[in-house]
Motif scaffolding. Structure first.
Motif, PDB file in Angstrom:
ATOM      1  N   LEU A 181     -39.260  34.635 -60.157  1.00  0.00           N
ATOM      2  CA  LEU A 181     -38.800  34.883 -61.538  1.00  0.00           C
ATOM      3  C   LEU A 181     -39.852  34.522 -62.570  1.00  0.00           C
ATOM      4  O   LEU A 181     -40.681  33.633 -62.353  1.00  0.00           O
ATOM      5  N   GLU A 182     -39.795  35.233 -63.706  1.00  0.00           N
ATOM      6  CA  GLU A 182     -40.639  34.893 -64.856  1.00  0.00           C
ATOM      7  C   GLU A 182     -39.898  33.968 -65.825  1.00  0.00           C
ATOM      8  O   GLU A 182     -40.511  33.162 -66.522  1.00  0.00           O
ATOM      9  N   ILE A 183     -38.561  34.131 -65.919  1.00  0.00           N
ATOM     10  CA  ILE A 183     -37.795  33.358 -66.901  1.00  0.00           C
ATOM     11  C   ILE A 183     -37.669  31.901 -66.448  1.00  0.00           C
ATOM     12  O   ILE A 183     -37.809  31.592 -65.257  1.00  0.00           O
ATOM     13  N   PRO A 184     -37.440  30.992 -67.403  1.00  0.00           N
ATOM     14  CA  PRO A 184     -37.342  29.558 -67.063  1.00  0.00           C
ATOM     15  C   PRO A 184     -36.180  29.257 -66.119  1.00  0.00           C
ATOM     16  O   PRO A 184     -35.174  29.968 -66.117  1.00  0.00           O
ATOM     17  N   ILE A 185     -36.366  28.197 -65.342  1.00  0.00           N
ATOM     18  CA  ILE A 185     -35.336  27.728 -64.409  1.00  0.00           C
ATOM     19  C   ILE A 185     -34.924  26.321 -64.832  1.00  0.00           C
ATOM     20  O   ILE A 185     -35.780  25.476 -65.105  1.00  0.00           O
ATOM     21  N   VAL A 186     -33.633  26.114 -64.900  1.00  0.00           N
ATOM     22  CA  VAL A 186     -33.091  24.770 -65.160  1.00  0.00           C
ATOM     23  C   VAL A 186     -32.618  24.226 -63.813  1.00  0.00           C
ATOM     24  O   VAL A 186     -31.753  24.827 -63.169  1.00  0.00           O
ATOM     25  N   GLY A 187     -33.215  23.129 -63.369  1.00  0.00           N
ATOM     26  CA  GLY A 187     -32.892  22.566 -62.053  1.00  0.00           C
ATOM     27  C   GLY A 187     -31.754  21.572 -62.145  1.00  0.00           C
ATOM     28  O   GLY A 187     -31.710  20.741 -63.056  1.00  0.00           O
ATOM     29  N   VAL A 188     -30.818  21.667 -61.203  1.00  0.00           N
ATOM     30  CA  VAL A 188     -29.691  20.733 -61.202  1.00  0.00           C
ATOM     31  C   VAL A 188     -29.177  20.562 -59.782  1.00  0.00           C
ATOM     32  O   VAL A 188     -29.174  21.504 -58.988  1.00  0.00           O
ATOM     33  N   GLY A 189     -28.770  19.336 -59.474  1.00  0.00           N
ATOM     34  CA  GLY A 189     -28.222  19.014 -58.164  1.00  0.00           C
ATOM     35  C   GLY A 189     -28.767  17.677 -57.685  1.00  0.00           C
ATOM     36  O   GLY A 189     -29.923  17.592 -57.269  1.00  0.00           O
ATOM     37  N   GLY A 190     -27.980  16.632 -57.790  1.00  0.00           N
ATOM     38  CA  GLY A 190     -28.327  15.346 -57.192  1.00  0.00           C
ATOM     39  C   GLY A 190     -29.397  14.539 -57.893  1.00  0.00           C
ATOM     40  O   GLY A 190     -29.961  13.616 -57.300  1.00  0.00           O
ATOM     41  N   ILE A 191     -29.670  14.825 -59.155  1.00  0.00           N
ATOM     42  CA  ILE A 191     -30.701  14.047 -59.859  1.00  0.00           C
ATOM     43  C   ILE A 191     -30.092  12.735 -60.350  1.00  0.00           C
ATOM     44  O   ILE A 191     -29.143  12.738 -61.131  1.00  0.00           O
ATOM     45  N   CYS A 192     -30.641  11.619 -59.871  1.00  0.00           N
ATOM     46  CA  CYS A 192     -30.156  10.329 -60.382  1.00  0.00           C
ATOM     47  C   CYS A 192     -31.291   9.393 -60.776  1.00  0.00           C
ATOM     48  O   CYS A 192     -31.043   8.284 -61.230  1.00  0.00           O
ATOM     49  N   GLY A 193     -32.530   9.841 -60.648  1.00  0.00           N
ATOM     50  CA  GLY A 193     -33.663   9.020 -61.076  1.00  0.00           C
ATOM     51  C   GLY A 193     -34.838   9.919 -61.426  1.00  0.00           C
ATOM     52  O   GLY A 193     -34.796  11.134 -61.200  1.00  0.00           O
ATOM     53  N   TRP A 194     -35.908   9.310 -61.948  1.00  0.00           N
ATOM     54  CA  TRP A 194     -37.049  10.107 -62.408  1.00  0.00           C
ATOM     55  C   TRP A 194     -37.729  10.845 -61.265  1.00  0.00           C
ATOM     56  O   TRP A 194     -38.248  11.948 -61.445  1.00  0.00           O
ATOM     57  N   ARG A 195     -37.722  10.268 -60.059  1.00  0.00           N
ATOM     58  CA  ARG A 195     -38.380  10.941 -58.926  1.00  0.00           C
ATOM     59  C   ARG A 195     -37.708  12.282 -58.631  1.00  0.00           C
ATOM     60  O   ARG A 195     -38.373  13.272 -58.319  1.00  0.00           O
ATOM     61  N   ASP A 196     -36.353  12.260 -58.707  1.00  0.00           N
ATOM     62  CA  ASP A 196     -35.604  13.495 -58.453  1.00  0.00           C
ATOM     63  C   ASP A 196     -35.971  14.544 -59.500  1.00  0.00           C
ATOM     64  O   ASP A 196     -36.188  15.716 -59.186  1.00  0.00           O
ATOM     65  N   ALA A 197     -36.025  14.110 -60.765  1.00  0.00           N
ATOM     66  CA  ALA A 197     -36.369  15.042 -61.845  1.00  0.00           C
ATOM     67  C   ALA A 197     -37.777  15.597 -61.627  1.00  0.00           C
ATOM     68  O   ALA A 197     -38.030  16.795 -61.800  1.00  0.00           O
TER      69      ALA A 197
END
Lengths: 252, 302
Positions: free
Chosen positions: B233-249
């Motif tokens: 894809l060219e359009i931006p992706i918003v990532g989500v699923g199980g993020i609970c700390g900066w490493r996950d992000a």
């Protein structure tokens, strides 16, 4: 923690209110609640009316879920998860405890833990809960009934105000119908007396994520259910409105 | 100085964190609280045409570091929720309205109502795994997804993002359909369809039987989904699923995410998780020489 427990004893407290006892090892403090699951019916928040290794919930029959709980027999099993919520801060101050109706339930673990004077309020004499047990812990137990059938003829707030003016209390701990708690809070504010009030809202998750129990910016399930005076002053909805299961505002 | 600002079309954010839909976002006051703990943007509860109670309880089961939930899209309906938004506008961070419907026309109607109430963007719920006739059931066919995105893009000026389900082998094709229909971003992933059974009662615990798994367990699935989408894809992706700390992000950003959403960790860690993630991410970017998010995005592909 989530568990299935066996009901070991059921005691009838009044014509529409029973206490269910079960063994459950979770560590809990006075004022916390659990979610009680009756499979096929519902899962509802219930205050713990005992917080030792034997836990109890005290249930007034008001709807489908509570009627299903009343239909349970000794030996039947229920699902429980929790404990949830913050509980009361039992701080050693001279305390007046005020319980309205089945709001007495979360106050019983308080009365077993600290020395306090007590007001028990109800609509009528046959709805007064836990008087006999409370008299074992408290030297001063006063009763109010709306219809005058027992004790003071009037509401629990009027009786509590008279006691506040005679006694030298340093705080008030209470649970009961929210309108009662709202007037009690105002009475305490007029006297500069700090409060800890246990509130309730419709609840789904009980773990602080779904937002169905919001009261202002506070989650009743995890930031509450006990709110002190400082936080109560920040809750414009307290005593005025609640949210229904869809999140719509409903006047109290 | 590390630059954490980011934007998705006209949605400008001070930092790349967003509150995920469904989490403390049904009332104006709860949205304001999540902005106050540092969320760069907040996404609302999914809003439908009419008020809806959701499924009966139990609608959640706690798992290790997460939940299986089947709330069933409870919401006060677009009219009452629009009022909820109007009361808090203007807000210190952008509000993105999540919406659900069973037809493209209804999606467009709700989107207009949310835009008029002050929403800075629209997130299409094409992925809820536990609502009959909605969510994932309209979000697994690329043609249907394309028609919904196109209808909403025609109806509003604010950016439109589509939240995708991981419960399909068609994830990238659906992402492509969003892009081709003019969508401004994709959001990946929603919960994984799941079930919990009580052995004592010999029945599923959730009243809806099926629910969606969230929390730490699904993070590698989400990271993989974002990685796959970023390649196509060219359009931006918003990532989500199980993020609970900066490493996950950081993992999500390196997989290709422009920004990320936090949901379950608001319960397992607490609302302050936003502040902790942003501070940790900023420290990491400073130490490892990423001056801004552009320089870090997709780093794992190189």
């Amino acid at each position: 923690m989530s568990d299935v427990v066996r009901i070991k004893r059921i005691s009838q407290e009044s014509k529409d209110t029973s206490t269910l006892a079960f063994d459950w090892g979770a560590h809990t403090v006075p004022g916390q609640f659990i979610m009680v699951w009756i499979p096929g019916i519902d899962e509802i928040p219930m205050s713990l009316s005992s917080t030792g290794s034997e836990k109890t919930v005290t249930v007034r029959k008001v709807g489908d879920a509570t009627s299903a709980i009343h239909a349970l027999q000794e030996g039947d099993r229920i699902g429980v998860r929790g404990p949830y919520g913050n509980g009361f801060d039992l701080n050693g101050l001279r305390t007046l405890v005020v319980g309205g109706g089945v709001g007495m339930a979360p106050l019983m673990p308080v009365l077993r833990t600290v020395y306090a004077d007590l007001v028990i309020g109800a609509r009528s004499a046959d709805e007064i809960l836990f008087e006999e047990e409370a008299r074992r812990y408290c030297s001063n137990v006063e009763i109010s009934t709306d219809d005058g059938s027992l004790g003071f003829h009037g509401n629990a707030v009027q009786l509590a105000e008279a006691m506040m003016d005679k006694g030298d209390y340093e705080q008030v701990i209470a649970c009961g119908p929210e309108v009662m708690l709202h007037y009690l809070f105002q009475a305490c504010e007029r006297r500069g007396l700090p409060c800890q009030l246990s509130l309730e809202r419709y609840m789904k998750c009980a773990v602080g994520i779904c937002g169905s129990c919001m009261l202002g910016r506070e989650r009743v399930c995890i930031d509450g259910p006990v709110f002190d005076s400082e936080r109560l002053r920040m809750l414009p909805e307290f005593g005025r409105s609640r949210r229904d299961p869809a999140g719509r505002i409903v006047d109290l | 100085m590390t630059d954490l600002t980011v934007s998705i079309s006209s949605i400008k954010m001070d930092n790349p964190s967003m509150l995920a839909s469904g989490i403390l976002d049904e009332t104006g006051d709860s949205l304001l609280r999540m902005m106050s703990v540092g969320a760069g943007a907040v996404v609302t509860k999914s809003i439908g045409m009419l008020p809806h109670d959701g499924h009966p309880n139990p609608c959640i089961v706690e798992t290790a570091d997460g939940y299986v939930n089947a709330m069933g899209l409870p919401n006060p309906g677009m009219e009452e929720f629009a009022e909820e938004l109007r009361v808090i506008m203007p807000t210190p961070a952008p509000v993105i309205a999540s919406i659900y419907a069973s037809s493209a026309a209804d999606f467009a109607t709700i989107a207009v109502s949310m835009e008029e109430a002050g929403a800075a963007g629209i997130e299409l719920n094409l992925s809820c795994p536990h609502a009959s006739g909605f969510g994932m059931e309209v979000g697994t066919d690329p043609a249907t997804v394309g028609s919904i995105v196109a209808a909403v893009k025609d109806a509003v000026k604010v950016p439109v993002m589509a939240k995708l389900t991981p419960n399909t082998a068609e994830l990238v094709r659906i992402g492509k359909a969003v892009e081709e229909a003019g969508g401004d971003a994709v959001v990946a992933i929603n919960t994984l369809k799941a079930m919990v059974i009580s052995p004592e009662f010999a029945r599923p615990v959730l009243s809806n039987r099926y629910g969606g798994l969230s929390g730490s367990a699904i993070k590698p699935v989400g990271v993989r989904a974002v990685y796959d989408l970023y390649r196509e894809l060219e359009i931006p992706i918003v990532g989500v699923g199980g993020i609970c700390g900066w490493r996950d992000a950081a993992e999500y950003i390196m997989a290709g995410a422009t920004c990320f959403q936090v949901g379950s960790a608001v319960g397992t860690v607490g609302p302050e998780v936003f502040t902790r993630i942003i501070e940790g991410l900023e420290a990491f970017m400073g130490e490892y020489g990423y001056p801004d998010l552009d320089s870090m995005r997709g780093a794992a592909h190189e």
